[in-house]
Scaffold this active site. Structure first.
Site, PDB file in Angstrom:
ATOM      1  N   HIS A 131       0.831  -1.216   0.000  1.00  0.00           N
ATOM      2  CA  HIS A 131       0.000   0.000   0.000  1.00  0.00           C
ATOM      3  C   HIS A 131       0.862   1.262   0.000  1.00  0.00           C
ATOM      4  O   HIS A 131       2.071   1.224   0.229  1.00  0.00           O
ATOM      5  CB  HIS A 131      -0.949   0.006   1.202  1.00  0.00           C
ATOM      6  CG  HIS A 131      -0.266   0.014   2.549  1.00  0.00           C
ATOM      7  ND1 HIS A 131       0.177   1.170   3.147  1.00  0.00           N
ATOM      8  CD2 HIS A 131       0.031  -0.994   3.411  1.00  0.00           C
ATOM      9  CE1 HIS A 131       0.711   0.895   4.328  1.00  0.00           C
ATOM     10  NE2 HIS A 131       0.644  -0.423   4.517  1.00  0.00           N
ATOM     11  N   CYS A 168       2.808  -4.709   7.068  1.00  0.00           N
ATOM     12  CA  CYS A 168       2.510  -4.514   5.652  1.00  0.00           C
ATOM     13  C   CYS A 168       3.714  -3.901   4.939  1.00  0.00           C
ATOM     14  O   CYS A 168       4.637  -3.395   5.564  1.00  0.00           O
ATOM     15  CB  CYS A 168       1.295  -3.608   5.483  1.00  0.00           C
ATOM     16  SG  CYS A 168      -0.262  -4.378   5.974  1.00  0.00           S
TER      17      CYS A 168
END
Length: 564
Positions: free
Chosen positions: A457, A476
């Site tokens: 992301h 992440c």
């Protein structure tokens, strides 16, 4: 008239046969001097058989200090050739014997260790024979030639296994289908070599074709030429050994040429300057402070670095033999992402990955969906470790951070109405951060199937990409060049590549981003994703080393290469 053998006589005969057999199996072959080096050859089959029987009777051991690694298949190889020698002829090494002995001597060029292939014993035997070039002494000893032949065959089998599969055990991300080699495979490779020759050709056929493996291997000679064999002072942790920390640090910096002396205690300014020099050389944050990463770098020797090379080369052997036509490759210690098409790199991006306490998992998946202006549903682990304690300390924490509290029916709940004191192991609510520029996921998210609730992301902390050390997320992977990556995926998300339909989807994505709208973009032609952990790689003929941010290679080295 045929005399009947009585049961007692039969038993005695059987006993004597077994006794002779046990004696033959239990006796180690010794010196057996032939009339000349040429006369050695006829003696070898019986001696090789004796060696193999002895080794089998002694659980693979040759003597107290050495053993065969692949005794069973080594014996099978000799059985199929009726114990004929494979690597010598008439008192000389044959071409294949010379090739394998040379390979063993230079095994480090392949990320291997000579001692795993009887390097020490075979070197001693070669030295004996070279010192006896006239054949008056050791070269006439069929006992030594037979032992050498067995050792080389065992080394051959072990080398085939290590070149093909490596030394690491399969784990959850291993994608090889041939994780165990059959006896037939080894016999086939032995027969090919004996029939056609070409050891180097066989080696190339066994090694991975991945460009990363080739680049790393190509850089090994320069690394080996530059090895510093000195043993440097180990720097202890400041917290664990405050008394010896500074003296050891100063001595280590002096040994590395970063300080002019270690006999006079350096002041803090001089010490900080020396630390900065070291940090700059190693490509880590140059702040003059001795954090955990700097200590790890100070305590990593060239011997440790070679083990990192060996581990990395084996990791390539755990990938599929044929990689996808195009794929995303994320190397966590290198803090980068690339998109590969064959040997070409189409896109490169810096990344931020998980902190050591929230390490990003290694995995294999494929991008299946992209989302503009995503919401972030906070994983339960982060709620437990961070949000719940923070909310207990400050009842306005969730509101301040822009988080919503949602019950199991999907209703939003006022955080002030919750009695937080009764929750210690989790909460019966979801914590959601709404879309927006302040969202922790930034304005774009790439979804892929995995069991860890992680994704690629954007981020609302883009300044972090400017730091050299970027293990800073909750797990992440934050991608600096998320927009070029999204466009690449859309361009290749149709059979015809860049098309009018593809351009229309790219325009829609740009429009949604401009208007800060949340939309899902399905990816039909899913792009494979490999998130991996390599602490070194070859670049422009040199080996670049990265910090072992999660300590994974340290643990693997202790498990597989202790004592190397």
């Amino acid at each position: 008239m045929i005399q009947k053998i009585r049961p007692v006589q039969f038993a005695i005969v059987i006993f004597l046969v077994l006794l002779a057999s046990c004696h033959r199996a239990g006796k180690k072959p010794g010196t057996n001097i032939a009339r000349s080096p040429r006369a050695v050859q006829p003696l070898l089959p019986d001696l090789i058989r004796d060696w193999l029987n002895y080794i089998q009777a002694h659980e693979g051991k040759i003597d107290d200090s050495s053993a065969l690694s692949q005794a069973a298949i080594t014996k099978k190889i000799y059985e199929q050739v009726e114990f004929a020698p494979a690597w010598s002829k008439q008192g000389n090494w044959n071409e294949m014997g010379d090739s394998i002995l040379l390979f063993i001597e230079h095994a480090k060029l392949f990320g291997l260790f000579p001692e795993d292939y009887h390097g020490r014993e075979l070197k001693q035997i070669r030295t004996l024979f070279y010192n006896d070039s006239s054949g008056k002494g050791e070269r006439k000893d069929a006992g030594i030639w037979s032992k050498a032949d067995v050792l080389i065959t065992d080394a051959f089998v072990q080398a085939v296994k290590d070149l093909k599969l490596g030394r690491l055990q399969n784990d959850s991300i291993t994608l090889r289908k041939d994780s165990v080699l059959t006896d037939e495979f080894y016999l086939q490779k032995f027969n090919e070599l004996q029939k056609n020759g070409g050891w180097s050709i066989l080696v190339r056929s066994l090694e991975p074709s991945h460009p990363g493996y080739r680049q790393l291997k190509a850089a090994i000679p320069r690394f080996l030429d530059s090895i510093d064999g000195r043993v440097f002072t180990k720097v202890p942790s400041r917290e664990k050994d405050p008394k010896n920390f500074k003296p050891a640090l100063q001595k280590r910096l002096f040994e590395g040429g970063f300080l002019a002396t270690d006999s006079v205690a350096a002041d803090s300014v001089t010490l900080a300057a020396a630390i900065k020099k070291f940090q700059i050389k190693k490509g880590i944050t140059a702040d003059g402070r001795v954090g955990e990463m700097t200590i790890r770098m100070l305590n990593t020797s060239d011997k440790d670095r070679f083990i990192r090379i060996a581990l990395s080369m084996d990791k390539y052997k755990m990938l599929p033999e044929t990689m996808p036509a195009r794929y995303i490759w994320v190397n966590l210690p290198g803090y980068y992402l690339v998109v590969r098409e064959g040997d070409s790199i189409r896109l490169t991006s810096k990344i931020v990955c998980g902190r050591p306490m929230n390490n990003t998992p290694q995995l294999t998946s494929a991008i299946s969906e992209m989302i503009t202006y995503p919401k972030w549903t906070v994983p339960a682990s982060i709620i437990l470790k961070e949000i719940l304690p923070a909310q207990k300390r400050n009842s306005g924490y969730l509101t301040k951070k822009g988080f919503s509290l949602v019950d199991r029916k999907g209703n939003e709940v006022d955080p002030l109405s919750v009695d937080w004191s009764k929750y210690n192991k989790g909460i019966p609510y979801s914590v959601v951060q709404g879309s927006g520029d302040a969202n922790a996921l930034g304005v774009f998210k790439f979804n892929f199937s995995n069991n860890y609730s992680v994704y690629l992301h954007d981020t609302n902390q883009r300044y972090l990409f400017g730091l050299p050390s970027r293990a800073l997320s909750h797990g992440c992977v934050r991608v600096q060049e998320w927009q070029p990556l999204a466009r690449y995926i859309l361009r290749n998300d149709s059979p015809s590549g860049e098309s009018e339909a593809s351009r229309a989807r790219q325009d829609s994505m740009s429009n949604w981003l401009a208007h800060k709208q949340k939309h899902s973009i399905p990816v039909r032609n899913r792009l494979p994703l490999f998130i991996r952990y390599y602490t070194c790689e070859g670049k422009n003929g040199n080996i670049v080393f990265y910090d072992d941010i999660y300590g994974e290679d340290r643990l693997l080295a202790q498990r597989y290469f202790a004592g190397k």
